[in-house]
Design a protein around this motif. Structure first.
Motif, PDB file in Angstrom:
ATOM      1  N   GLU A  19       0.824  -1.204   0.000  1.00  0.00           N
ATOM      2  CA  GLU A  19       0.000   0.000   0.000  1.00  0.00           C
ATOM      3  C   GLU A  19       0.864   1.262   0.000  1.00  0.00           C
ATOM      4  OE1 GLU A  19      -0.521  -2.642   2.052  1.00  0.00           O
ATOM      5  OE2 GLU A  19      -2.316  -3.375   1.052  1.00  0.00           O
ATOM      6  N   ARG A  20       1.957   1.252   0.773  1.00  0.00           N
ATOM      7  CA  ARG A  20       2.842   2.419   0.835  1.00  0.00           C
ATOM      8  C   ARG A  20       3.548   2.645  -0.492  1.00  0.00           C
ATOM      9  NH1 ARG A  20       7.739   2.425   1.136  1.00  0.00           N
ATOM     10  NH2 ARG A  20       8.027   0.437   2.186  1.00  0.00           N
ATOM     11  N   VAL A  21       3.950   1.543  -1.126  1.00  0.00           N
ATOM     12  CA  VAL A  21       4.676   1.635  -2.394  1.00  0.00           C
ATOM     13  C   VAL A  21       3.763   2.121  -3.515  1.00  0.00           C
ATOM     14  CG1 VAL A  21       5.708   0.173  -4.192  1.00  0.00           C
ATOM     15  CG2 VAL A  21       6.465  -0.054  -1.823  1.00  0.00           C
ATOM     16  N   THR A  22       2.513   1.664  -3.515  1.00  0.00           N
ATOM     17  CA  THR A  22       1.577   2.025  -4.579  1.00  0.00           C
ATOM     18  C   THR A  22       1.371   3.543  -4.589  1.00  0.00           C
ATOM     19  OG1 THR A  22       0.498  -0.123  -4.420  1.00  0.00           O
ATOM     20  CG2 THR A  22      -0.745   1.644  -5.493  1.00  0.00           C
ATOM     21  N   GLY A  23       1.753   4.149  -5.710  1.00  0.00           N
ATOM     22  CA  GLY A  23       1.666   5.597  -5.832  1.00  0.00           C
ATOM     23  C   GLY A  23       2.792   6.318  -5.117  1.00  0.00           C
ATOM     24  N   LEU A  79       9.262   2.627  -4.436  1.00  0.00           N
ATOM     25  CA  LEU A  79       9.751   1.288  -4.139  1.00  0.00           C
ATOM     26  C   LEU A  79      11.246   1.406  -3.876  1.00  0.00           C
ATOM     27  CD1 LEU A  79       9.146  -1.803  -4.073  1.00  0.00           C
ATOM     28  CD2 LEU A  79       9.757  -1.841  -6.501  1.00  0.00           C
ATOM     29  N   ARG A  80      11.661   1.108  -2.646  1.00  0.00           N
ATOM     30  CA  ARG A  80      13.069   1.240  -2.252  1.00  0.00           C
ATOM     31  C   ARG A  80      13.756  -0.103  -2.471  1.00  0.00           C
ATOM     32  NH1 ARG A  80      11.949   2.666   3.732  1.00  0.00           N
ATOM     33  NH2 ARG A  80      10.757   0.790   3.326  1.00  0.00           N
ATOM     34  N   VAL A  81      14.756  -0.115  -3.372  1.00  0.00           N
ATOM     35  CA  VAL A  81      15.383  -1.352  -3.805  1.00  0.00           C
ATOM     36  C   VAL A  81      16.878  -1.324  -3.541  1.00  0.00           C
ATOM     37  CG1 VAL A  81      15.765  -2.904  -5.765  1.00  0.00           C
ATOM     38  CG2 VAL A  81      13.646  -1.564  -5.629  1.00  0.00           C
ATOM     39  N   GLY A  82      17.359  -2.345  -2.835  1.00  0.00           N
ATOM     40  CA  GLY A  82      18.793  -2.544  -2.668  1.00  0.00           C
ATOM     41  C   GLY A  82      19.297  -3.368  -3.833  1.00  0.00           C
ATOM     42  N   LEU A  99      14.464  -0.882   3.259  1.00  0.00           N
ATOM     43  CA  LEU A  99      14.297  -1.307   1.870  1.00  0.00           C
ATOM     44  C   LEU A  99      13.026  -2.141   1.751  1.00  0.00           C
ATOM     45  CD1 LEU A  99      17.867  -2.527   0.784  1.00  0.00           C
ATOM     46  CD2 LEU A  99      16.757  -0.374   0.168  1.00  0.00           C
ATOM     47  N   ASP A 100      12.471  -2.156   0.532  1.00  0.00           N
ATOM     48  CA  ASP A 100      11.290  -2.958   0.232  1.00  0.00           C
ATOM     49  C   ASP A 100      11.637  -4.205  -0.565  1.00  0.00           C
ATOM     50  OD1 ASP A 100       9.632  -0.846   1.289  1.00  0.00           O
ATOM     51  OD2 ASP A 100      10.019   0.234  -0.582  1.00  0.00           O
ATOM     52  N   LEU A 101      12.798  -4.193  -1.212  1.00  0.00           N
ATOM     53  CA  LEU A 101      13.159  -5.262  -2.130  1.00  0.00           C
ATOM     54  C   LEU A 101      14.671  -5.298  -2.282  1.00  0.00           C
ATOM     55  CD1 LEU A 101      11.704  -7.234  -4.128  1.00  0.00           C
ATOM     56  CD2 LEU A 101      11.771  -5.396  -5.794  1.00  0.00           C
TER      57      LEU A 101
END
Length: 151
Positions: free
Chosen positions: A29-33, A36-39, A92-94
């Protein structure tokens, strides 16, 4: 008796607004719109890093997934252990890089299914790392990956 208990639980859940799978931290939900924090850990043929630019098949897939969520992507170049630390800490998210389905990180991070059809995988079952428990994010990501590169 057991059937009655299962029926009761199903009836109770049917009246709830619970979405299964769920993200305890609300990542999808946070990422949508949002962002996206990606390592990203460099991996020959999968993740190339030139200065602050992160390119390659895995960053392209991540960017494609982010586009389906109307999200921007923010890449941070890190080593594998630093990615796992940041996933655990919620920074991070991913995580992407040379990780495979034989990764030693499975106790500290969730892993997607292994994809050997990602360009540059060279027969390895490449996985993406996510924070433990963020199952809704993982489900959405794996549906996207299945459509893009096959299961």
């Amino acid at each position: 008796m057991a059937l009655a208990a299962v029926s009761l639980v199903c009836c109770l859940l049917a009246g709830c607004s619970v979405t299964i799978p769920t993200d305890p931290d609300g990542t999808l939900e946070r990422v949508t719109g949002g962002t996206l924090r990606v390592g990203a850990s460099p991996a020959v043929g999968l993740v190339e890093v030139t200065g602050s630019r992160v390119t390659g098949p895995l960053p392209d897939l991540v960017s494609g997934f982010a586009a389906t969520r109307d999200a921007d992507v923010e890449f941070t170049v890190l080593g594998e252990e630093e990615i796992v630390d940041a996933l655990e800490a919620g920074r991070l998210d991913l995580g992407i890089g040379p990780m495979t389905n034989e990764s030693p990180w499975s106790e500290r991070a969730s892993m997607t299914r292994g994809y050997d059809t990602v360009p540059g995988a060279d027969g390895r079952k490449v996985v993406l790392l996510l924070p433990l428990g963020e199952n809704r994010l993982q489900s959405a990501l794996e549906v996207f990956l299945d459509e893009e590169v096959g299961p």
